[in-house]
Design a protein around this motif. Structure first.
Motif, PDB file in Angstrom:
ATOM      1  N   ASN A   9       5.820   0.942 -43.955  1.00 45.91           N
ATOM      2  CA  ASN A   9       6.304   2.318 -43.842  1.00 45.91           C
ATOM      3  C   ASN A   9       5.100   3.262 -43.861  1.00 45.91           C
ATOM      4  O   ASN A   9       4.260   3.166 -44.750  1.00 45.91           O
ATOM      5  N   THR A  16      11.089   1.879 -48.745  1.00 47.66           N
ATOM      6  CA  THR A  16      10.719   0.554 -48.256  1.00 47.66           C
ATOM      7  C   THR A  16       9.807  -0.145 -49.260  1.00 47.66           C
ATOM      8  O   THR A  16       9.967  -1.341 -49.529  1.00 47.66           O
ATOM      9  N   SER A  77       9.728  -3.409 -43.479  1.00 44.64           N
ATOM     10  CA  SER A  77       9.580  -2.224 -42.634  1.00 44.64           C
ATOM     11  C   SER A  77      10.882  -1.453 -42.549  1.00 44.64           C
ATOM     12  O   SER A  77      11.960  -2.047 -42.554  1.00 44.64           O
ATOM     13  N   THR A  79      13.483   0.566 -40.174  1.00 42.06           N
ATOM     14  CA  THR A  79      13.861   0.374 -38.776  1.00 42.06           C
ATOM     15  C   THR A  79      13.537   1.658 -38.022  1.00 42.06           C
ATOM     16  O   THR A  79      14.075   2.716 -38.328  1.00 42.06           O
ATOM     17  N   THR A  83      13.431  -1.331 -34.193  1.00 46.64           N
ATOM     18  CA  THR A  83      12.445  -2.378 -34.476  1.00 46.64           C
ATOM     19  C   THR A  83      11.600  -1.949 -35.676  1.00 46.64           C
ATOM     20  O   THR A  83      11.907  -0.977 -36.346  1.00 46.64           O
ATOM     21  N   TYR A  84      10.524  -2.663 -35.939  1.00 51.17           N
ATOM     22  CA  TYR A  84       9.620  -2.354 -37.050  1.00 51.17           C
ATOM     23  C   TYR A  84       8.647  -1.252 -36.646  1.00 51.17           C
ATOM     24  O   TYR A  84       8.553  -0.876 -35.477  1.00 51.17           O
ATOM     25  N   THR A  85       7.894  -0.754 -37.607  1.00 49.84           N
ATOM     26  CA  THR A  85       6.998   0.375 -37.354  1.00 49.84           C
ATOM     27  C   THR A  85       5.714  -0.031 -36.631  1.00 49.84           C
ATOM     28  O   THR A  85       5.280  -1.180 -36.692  1.00 49.84           O
ATOM     29  N   LEU A  88       3.093  -1.450 -39.108  1.00 52.96           N
ATOM     30  CA  LEU A  88       3.185  -2.892 -39.362  1.00 52.96           C
ATOM     31  C   LEU A  88       2.627  -3.672 -38.178  1.00 52.96           C
ATOM     32  O   LEU A  88       1.944  -4.684 -38.352  1.00 52.96           O
ATOM     33  N   PRO A 107      11.402 -11.840 -43.329  1.00 57.61           N
ATOM     34  CA  PRO A 107      11.508 -10.508 -42.748  1.00 57.61           C
ATOM     35  C   PRO A 107      12.497  -9.646 -43.542  1.00 57.61           C
ATOM     36  O   PRO A 107      13.593 -10.102 -43.877  1.00 57.61           O
ATOM     37  N   MET A 109      14.018  -5.556 -43.652  1.00 55.29           N
ATOM     38  CA  MET A 109      14.046  -4.244 -43.021  1.00 55.29           C
ATOM     39  C   MET A 109      15.051  -3.353 -43.722  1.00 55.29           C
ATOM     40  O   MET A 109      16.003  -3.837 -44.335  1.00 55.29           O
ATOM     41  N   MET A 124      11.827  -8.578 -36.020  1.00 58.24           N
ATOM     42  CA  MET A 124      10.844  -8.989 -37.022  1.00 58.24           C
ATOM     43  C   MET A 124      10.623 -10.505 -37.054  1.00 58.24           C
ATOM     44  O   MET A 124       9.489 -10.963 -37.109  1.00 58.24           O
TER      45      MET A 124
END
Length: 169
Positions: A9, A16, A77, A79, A83-85, A88, A107, A109, A124
């Motif tokens: 994050n 997170t 992470s 969302t 998806t992830y940041t 990351l 994983p 999230m 992820m």
């Protein structure tokens, strides 16, 4: 046993981050139940954002060493855009090809809507597997609205995943 969470994050000490702390703590408790001692580490990438955009930065190299030394890695992470940041992703991009070979990864999230709950498995998990990690359990997706019930949410996930988690501990 080293249990390490990588928090992606961009906001320091975010929800997170607190989710990562809870998951690491409960996994450590499960390890203890099985007679295994563990060390816990939570890395908040928000503190290293500048280092991660500079290839070969000594701080980033240290983070990669810490991740390489873990027995169990959690990639955590929020969302973003299903998806992830990007933060990351910056960290993951510096892990060498098959750099997580032999590592157990989980994983995790967090998101505002259940409509994005598949992001943990669809976005992820493939990232972790591509880097060579094994993901023996279903990932954890936490809704923002569940934050006040976090210990129970994580405990529920641990109970559902007990078989896979016990094997990895």
């Amino acid at each position: 046993m080293q249990i390490t969470a990588i928090v992606g994050n961009p906001k320091p000490l975010s929800k997170t981050y607190h989710i990562a702390m809870e998951v690491v703590s409960q996994l450590s408790g499960l390890a203890s139940e099985q007679g295994r001692s563990s060390e816990q580490l939570v890395i908040d990438l928000a503190d290293y954002a500048g280092a991660l955009v500079q290839w070969g930065n000594p701080q980033a190299e240290k983070l990669l060493e810490l991740a390489a030394g873990a027995d169990i890695l959690l990639f955590v992470s929020p969302t973003y855009k299903a998806t992830y940041t990007g933060l990351l992703k910056l960290f993951a991009d510096q892990i060498p090809q098959n750099g997580l070979a032999g590592k157990i990864a989980v994983p995790v999230m967090v998101g505002g809507s259940p409509h994005h709950s598949l992001a943990v498995e669809h976005a992820m998990r493939p990232l972790l597997v591509e880097m060579g990690a094994s993901c023996p359990t279903k990932g954890l997706y936490v809704l923002d609205s569940q934050f006040d019930e976090l210990p129970a949410v994580v405990a529920g996930w641990i109970e559902q995943s007990r078989c896979g988690l016990s094997r990895m501990l």
